[in-house]
Design an enzyme around this catalytic site. Structure first.
Site, short mmCIF file in Angstrom:
data_model
loop_
_atom_site.label_atom_id
_atom_site.label_comp_id
_atom_site.label_asym_id
_atom_site.label_seq_id
_atom_site.Cartn_x
_atom_site.Cartn_y
_atom_site.Cartn_z
N ASN A 37 34.04 34.99 29.43
CA ASN A 37 34.79 35.76 30.43
C ASN A 37 36.07 36.39 29.86
O ASN A 37 36.94 35.69 29.35
CB ASN A 37 35.15 34.82 31.59
CG ASN A 37 35.55 35.57 32.85
OD1 ASN A 37 35.65 36.79 32.86
ND2 ASN A 37 35.79 34.81 33.91
N HIS A 122 32.45 25.62 46.01
CA HIS A 122 33.88 25.86 46.23
C HIS A 122 34.16 26.19 47.69
O HIS A 122 33.39 26.92 48.30
CB HIS A 122 34.36 27.04 45.40
CG HIS A 122 34.28 26.82 43.93
ND1 HIS A 122 34.87 27.67 43.02
CD2 HIS A 122 33.69 25.84 43.19
CE1 HIS A 122 34.63 27.23 41.79
NE2 HIS A 122 33.92 26.12 41.87
N TYR A 159 45.62 30.12 42.10
CA TYR A 159 44.33 29.94 41.45
C TYR A 159 43.31 29.39 42.45
O TYR A 159 43.62 28.48 43.22
CB TYR A 159 44.42 28.97 40.25
CG TYR A 159 43.05 28.55 39.83
CD1 TYR A 159 42.28 29.40 39.03
CD2 TYR A 159 42.45 27.39 40.31
CE1 TYR A 159 40.97 29.07 38.72
CE2 TYR A 159 41.15 27.05 39.99
CZ TYR A 159 40.42 27.90 39.20
OH TYR A 159 39.12 27.59 38.91
N HIS A 212 43.67 23.08 37.26
CA HIS A 212 43.66 24.23 36.35
C HIS A 212 44.80 24.21 35.34
O HIS A 212 45.49 25.21 35.13
CB HIS A 212 43.63 25.55 37.14
CG HIS A 212 42.66 26.54 36.55
ND1 HIS A 212 43.05 27.61 35.79
CD2 HIS A 212 41.32 26.58 36.59
CE1 HIS A 212 41.97 28.28 35.40
NE2 HIS A 212 40.91 27.68 35.86
N GLU A 236 40.40 17.72 38.39
CA GLU A 236 39.95 18.43 37.19
C GLU A 236 41.12 19.05 36.43
O GLU A 236 42.05 19.58 37.06
CB GLU A 236 38.99 19.53 37.68
CG GLU A 236 38.44 20.43 36.60
CD GLU A 236 37.49 21.46 37.21
OE1 GLU A 236 36.93 21.21 38.31
OE2 GLU A 236 37.32 22.52 36.60
N GLU A 262 35.80 22.12 30.44
CA GLU A 262 35.08 23.40 30.58
C GLU A 262 35.46 24.39 29.48
O GLU A 262 34.69 25.30 29.20
CB GLU A 262 35.28 24.00 31.97
CG GLU A 262 36.69 24.47 32.27
CD GLU A 262 36.82 25.06 33.67
OE1 GLU A 262 36.49 24.36 34.63
OE2 GLU A 262 37.25 26.21 33.79
N ARG A 283 33.05 18.12 31.18
CA ARG A 283 32.65 19.36 31.84
C ARG A 283 32.14 20.45 30.89
O ARG A 283 32.06 21.62 31.26
CB ARG A 283 33.83 19.89 32.66
CG ARG A 283 34.00 19.05 33.88
CD ARG A 283 34.93 19.58 34.92
NE ARG A 283 35.07 21.01 35.07
CZ ARG A 283 34.18 21.79 35.71
NH1 ARG A 283 33.11 21.27 36.24
NH2 ARG A 283 34.40 23.09 35.80
N HIS A 312 30.51 22.73 33.90
CA HIS A 312 31.10 23.96 34.43
C HIS A 312 29.98 24.87 34.93
O HIS A 312 28.95 24.98 34.27
CB HIS A 312 31.85 24.62 33.27
CG HIS A 312 32.66 25.81 33.63
ND1 HIS A 312 33.48 25.86 34.72
CD2 HIS A 312 32.78 27.02 33.01
CE1 HIS A 312 34.09 27.03 34.76
NE2 HIS A 312 33.68 27.76 33.74
N ASP A 316 31.14 33.15 36.26
CA ASP A 316 31.22 33.87 34.98
C ASP A 316 30.23 33.31 33.97
O ASP A 316 30.16 33.77 32.83
CB ASP A 316 32.66 33.87 34.43
CG ASP A 316 33.22 32.47 34.24
OD1 ASP A 316 32.65 31.52 34.81
OD2 ASP A 316 34.23 32.35 33.54
N GLU A 339 28.49 21.92 38.77
CA GLU A 339 29.20 22.92 39.58
C GLU A 339 28.25 24.05 39.93
O GLU A 339 27.44 24.48 39.11
CB GLU A 339 30.40 23.48 38.79
CG GLU A 339 31.24 24.46 39.58
CD GLU A 339 32.46 24.97 38.80
OE1 GLU A 339 32.47 24.84 37.55
OE2 GLU A 339 33.40 25.49 39.44
N TRP A 402 47.49 29.45 32.80
CA TRP A 402 46.76 29.99 33.95
C TRP A 402 45.67 29.07 34.38
O TRP A 402 45.07 28.34 33.77
CB TRP A 402 46.16 31.37 33.63
CG TRP A 402 45.43 31.85 34.85
CD1 TRP A 402 45.99 32.33 36.01
CD2 TRP A 402 44.02 31.83 35.07
NE1 TRP A 402 45.01 32.59 36.93
CE2 TRP A 402 43.79 32.29 36.39
CE3 TRP A 402 42.93 31.44 34.30
CZ2 TRP A 402 42.52 32.39 36.94
CZ3 TRP A 402 41.66 31.54 34.83
CH2 TRP A 402 41.46 32.02 36.14
MG LIG Z 1 37.88 24.39 36.25
#
Ligand SMILES: [Mg+2]
Length: 402
Positions: A37, A122, A159, A212, A236, A262, A283, A312, A316, A339, A402
């Site tokens: 991504n 989600h 996020y 995140h 996470e 991830e 992950r 993960h 994306d 996920e 981020w």
């Molecule tokens: Mg994540």
């Protein structure tokens, strides 16, 4: 048998996907996801300029030797671009091998270890009432496990929270957009969100949350401790994992289970966290951690320490990765959860697949190979468009994770 063609297909049906298609002299082909991504073209070049020419004439059945050739055989090891490209080759070769064996991929891996695969989806909203509505909707759709994210009072863009009326898609601009972050506001708000989710939905629903990478280790310890009454399935990425020792500090303060990995690319990124039992779920994904060959080794290492998988599976990662992941999940003995962020209908049209959702669980289907195809004609109608992930700053302008 020889590889006679290795072709990279790039398309953007709402978001960018990179797919590698490897064809043999007997006409059997396999496909692998190569999507990274926001850096898609780097992997395209890596494949087209280097790996694809090196594949010509090789026996596609020698998956292990080809994996070693691209990993051990080169001087510059590891890294996201490198390992995503290797993953695409590896996934395509497993697809070919399973087709040659006339079996679904999970059979080739050793057969299934379970009847169905638990997934989490989600739910998010701009505030608590909207987030509670999203949780109710996901529960109605049959999900047994839900990742909950919400807008934070006083923080403009957060996020994991979708723009009004849209599905969440973080890669939202030609050049990175900027978001603002306040760990203090987040920490003061989050426990009240989970208190209300538990109050409304009871104890049976599995709840997950993605920090995140935003917190310091001691802040993550505080959050984990304050979330304990709401018994999360996991918290996470509480803090960046470059410094893996930091997780010792978090562990000292909380029994909230931790999930990390991830953005990891190899077993070496996971080793310290797993061997020191600093996490509960690993992950790593098929596409970013070097393919099925590599993921098997990570899962086997994790199994020695009661660490389970929780791959993960954001949008994306293409349906090709999802298909391969579900075959892996069906087999892997120390499976935890998978996920699942549903793709847009057009993405499912470009990538027809055998896997299906059934009342909170997934099954990979019994098509030979990993069961995912690419409609190349349809894909060609959606050319690449540069889309970047955002960057993040603190309220005073300092650049943050981020
Ligand atoms: Mg994540």
């Amino acid at each position: 048998m020889k590889i006679v063609e290795a072709k990279v297909i790039v398309c953007c049906p709402g978001r960018n996907f990179v797919t590698l298609k490897i064809t043999t002299d007997e006409g059997v082909y396999g496909i692998g996801d190569a999507t990274l991504n926001g850096r898609e073209k780097a992997v395209v070049s890596f494949l087209e300029d280097y790996l694809c020419p090196m594949l010509m004439g090789r026996d596609p059945q020698q998956i292990e030797d080809i994996w070693q050739y691209f990993y051990r055989g080169v001087y510059w090891r590891r890294g996201a671009v490198n390992m995503t490209a290797i993953a695409a080759v590896d996934t395509a070769l497993w697809d070919i091998k399973a087709k040659l064996a006339n079996m679904p991929l999970y059979q080739l891996l050793g057969g299934r270890s379970r009847d169905r695969i638990l997934v989490y989806t989600h739910a998010n909203g701009k505030d608590i009432p909207q987030t509670l509505e999203a949780v109710a909707k996901a529960k109605e759709a049959g999900y047994k496990a839900i990742r909950v994210q919400s807008g934070i009072p006083g923080v403009e863009k957060t996020y994991g929270v979708a723009k009004e009326g849209k599905n969440y898609e973080p890669a939202d601009a030609d050049l990175p957009s900027e978001e603002m972050w306040s760990s203090e506001k987040y920490l003061n708000f989050l426990p009240s969100l989970f208190a209300q989710v538990r109050e409304q939905f009871g104890d049976d629903l599995h709840l997950l949350h993605d920090v995140h990478h935003r917190l310091s280790p001691i802040e993550a310890g505080r959050l984990g401790k304050e979330l304990e009454p709401f018994h999360l399935f996991w918290m996470e990425d509480p803090t960046p994992a470059e410094n893996q020792e930091a997780f010792k500090l978090i562990r000292q303060h909380t029994t909230t289970p931790l999930a990390v990995g991830e953005i990891f690319n190899t077993i070496h990124d996971c080793r310290e966290l797993i061997q020191n039992q600093l996490i509960d779920y690993i992950r790593t994904s098929v596409v970013h951690a070097g393919g099925i060959t590599s993921l098997r080794r990570i899962a086997d290492l994790a199994s020695l320490y009661q660490v389970r998988t929780g791959s993960h599976g954001a949008t994306d990662l293409s349906p090709v990765c999802m298909g391969a992941a579900l075959h892996f999940d069906y087999w892997v003995p120390n499976f935890g959860i998978q996920e699942h962020m549903p793709h847009q209908p057009i993405v499912d049209e470009v990538f027809p697949h055998a896997y299906r959702f059934d009342d909170g669980y997934f099954v990979p289907g019994d098509s030979v190979g990993h069961g995912v195809e690419i409609d190349e004609k349809l894909a060609a109608k959606y050319p690449y468009k540069r889309m970047c992930l955002p960057v993040n700053r603190l309220e005073d302008g300092t650049l943050w994770n981020w």
